[in-house]
Design an enzyme around this catalytic site. Sequence first.
Site, short mmCIF file in Angstrom:
data_model
loop_
_atom_site.label_atom_id
_atom_site.label_comp_id
_atom_site.label_asym_id
_atom_site.label_seq_id
_atom_site.Cartn_x
_atom_site.Cartn_y
_atom_site.Cartn_z
N HIS A 461 42.89 40.77 49.58
CA HIS A 461 42.09 40.71 48.35
C HIS A 461 42.07 39.29 47.78
O HIS A 461 40.99 38.73 47.52
CB HIS A 461 42.66 41.68 47.31
CG HIS A 461 41.97 41.64 45.99
ND1 HIS A 461 40.99 42.56 45.63
CD2 HIS A 461 42.09 40.80 44.92
CE1 HIS A 461 40.55 42.27 44.41
NE2 HIS A 461 41.20 41.21 43.96
N GLU A 462 43.25 38.71 47.57
CA GLU A 462 43.29 37.38 46.97
C GLU A 462 42.66 36.33 47.88
O GLU A 462 42.07 35.36 47.39
CB GLU A 462 44.73 37.01 46.63
CG GLU A 462 45.35 37.87 45.55
CD GLU A 462 44.55 37.90 44.26
OE1 GLU A 462 43.91 36.88 43.93
OE2 GLU A 462 44.56 38.95 43.58
N HIS A 465 39.06 35.93 47.12
CA HIS A 465 38.80 34.95 46.06
C HIS A 465 38.86 33.53 46.62
O HIS A 465 38.05 32.68 46.26
CB HIS A 465 39.85 35.09 44.95
CG HIS A 465 39.70 36.29 44.09
ND1 HIS A 465 38.54 36.60 43.41
CD2 HIS A 465 40.59 37.26 43.74
CE1 HIS A 465 38.71 37.70 42.70
NE2 HIS A 465 39.95 38.12 42.88
N HIS A 468 35.75 32.61 48.32
CA HIS A 468 34.69 32.35 47.35
C HIS A 468 34.74 30.89 46.90
O HIS A 468 33.70 30.24 46.73
CB HIS A 468 34.87 33.30 46.15
CG HIS A 468 33.62 33.54 45.37
ND1 HIS A 468 33.59 34.38 44.27
CD2 HIS A 468 32.36 33.08 45.50
CE1 HIS A 468 32.38 34.42 43.78
NE2 HIS A 468 31.60 33.64 44.52
#
Length: 674
Positions: A461-462, A465, A468
């Site tokens: 999940h992290e 980021h 991104h």
Amino acid sequence: MTSNPFFESSALPYELPPFAEIGTEHYVPAFERGMAEQLAEVAAITSGDQEPSFANTIAVLERSGAVLTRVSNVFFNITSSDSNETTDAIEAEVSPKLAAHRDAIYLDPELFARVEALYERREEWGLDPEEARLLEQYHIRFVRAGARLDAAGQARLRALNAELASAATEFGQNILAATNAATVVVESADELAGLGQAAVAAAAANARELGRDGAWALRLQNVSNQPVLAELADRDVRQRVMAASLGRGLDDNGALAVRIAALRAERAALLGYSDHAAYAVEDQTAKTAAAVEEMLGRLVAPAVANAEREAAELAHAMGGPELRSWDWQFWSEKVRAERFSVDTEALRPYFELERVLRDGVFFAAEQVYGITFQERADLVGYHPEVRIFEVFDADGSALGLFLGDFFARPSKRGGAWMNELVSQSRLLGKRPVVVNNLNIVKPPAGEPALLTWDNVRTLFHEFGHALHGLFSDVTYPFFSGTEVPRDFVEFPSQVNEMWMSRPEVLANYATHHETGEPMPTELVERMAAAERFGTGFKTVEYLGATLLDWAWHRVPTPEALADTDAEAFEEEALRKAGLAIDAIPPRYRTGYFAHIFAGGYAAGYYSYIWSEVLDADTVEWFDEGDASIREKGETFRRELLSRGGSVDPLAAFESFRGRAPEIEPLLVRRGLLN
């Protein structure tokens, strides 16, 4: 005094901050100089007699504040990941000053007059799409910051913003102190029955740090349902852990939460909004409070019904005492083990951190996007445990740096997050430097770090980021990386979770750390089935926190919170939402709800499930058609990940997907469709 390392651009690769040279004595002078320099740069915009243009107004704003940006990016990462009494004191000092500094810019009448003049004639300037959006977004930001208020209104707004900045800092520091103070100490190893060997060793090390040799200390994470509750066989110890977890923060943060909510309600009214929620969502993809409430309203009843079915199964498995909050995770594991033959603790040997990182997270990124990673032991992070990787694009060109800070420590706040130390920008000639922080229990020296399945999910999940930020390809720093609406920012990270269980990725990293044997195929299938059991609990837990956040920020006036007791307010909010379920406390209670009282998620915690609508729809897209995963990865990167905030996020999604997002894939995923 030696030269301040924040005063000049770093000479290190990618302008990585020179952490070996940075001391706490450098922060305050850098903040002071950074604010002064930016105010001088802003004053220069309005001091001449030139007619306003994009180049002499908006572009200058984008270039301004270099020193302030450098010190802020480093300092606020440190206050989250490796704080101490000195940094706490500095944060308390500078936070209200930074709020006042922001107000000095956005409440400058001459500067706003130039921005508004440009905005009113925006069709005449021949701006490219990113420039046009930047002008529009600056105008929105000035207006929402109070630029149209009269002098008295602006004076009150400045006072409110300064007080809110101080209160949020105090709230966050209180959480870390309360969480450390709530550590549960046990005197007998028998009380830790059920915990794995590494967890027991870590608890002994924690106790030694507290000066309690011969005891064991269970540190808490910043959530209600502590991970150890799934493993501790001793019901009394589980109850102690849950009581410690739920009781954190209210003594200091209860009254502070009321004060913060009241200040936000007053600010919203001053700016012409019915409440803070209406103010907060206006510039999000949701746009209106009604849209958020419509979505949440579709979820509560089926989620509660699903959780009630799960509760009945757990109560049957217990066969005796009433199911309580400290029982739920433990007995869920028992049911999973019996029904699906999945022992969560027995999975850990297959999820060794180094293998999951390199052969899971990095491998998936290479398969989907073509990027590769090389560890840079020659570069120094802000803590000895920080690791630094150089990231290369598919064509071998340098892309940026990724920093990983994976282990828990008393100086680090709970949870997991991503920060940008350097944001990509073509205007400024900068490439991205991003960091992921997690709170994995550090194993004893010489032992491997073995993860839970939830740890694996958090790692993926992290890193979503991080991607991104790494894939950002914009001109202006205003739009870089994760600078998107709050209810869109979780979308890329949630999409990246899909790769953790993809057969080709899972098979590459899920191998036994001692034997090298791959995880058996039938175990993978059972894991997938077991994971679906518990979605009712997880959805109710999440919705409880979401609607608690919403209740605090739908308060119309500060007077409505007069004489309010935070705990009573919370109980009533959950009752009204239909989520007052003792056995399922909200994921965060008011006293330690850092997202909304010390972070940027006030009236925005709904964004996780709002983004998950887009995520679930995107996972379906990856499974459709004949294009390869690599081709689809390039499309996803080009159309969404690289654009940052330079395009309207929902418009970009609709263009990418060929239609508006649909909620049905999310409802199916969470078991909320009959």
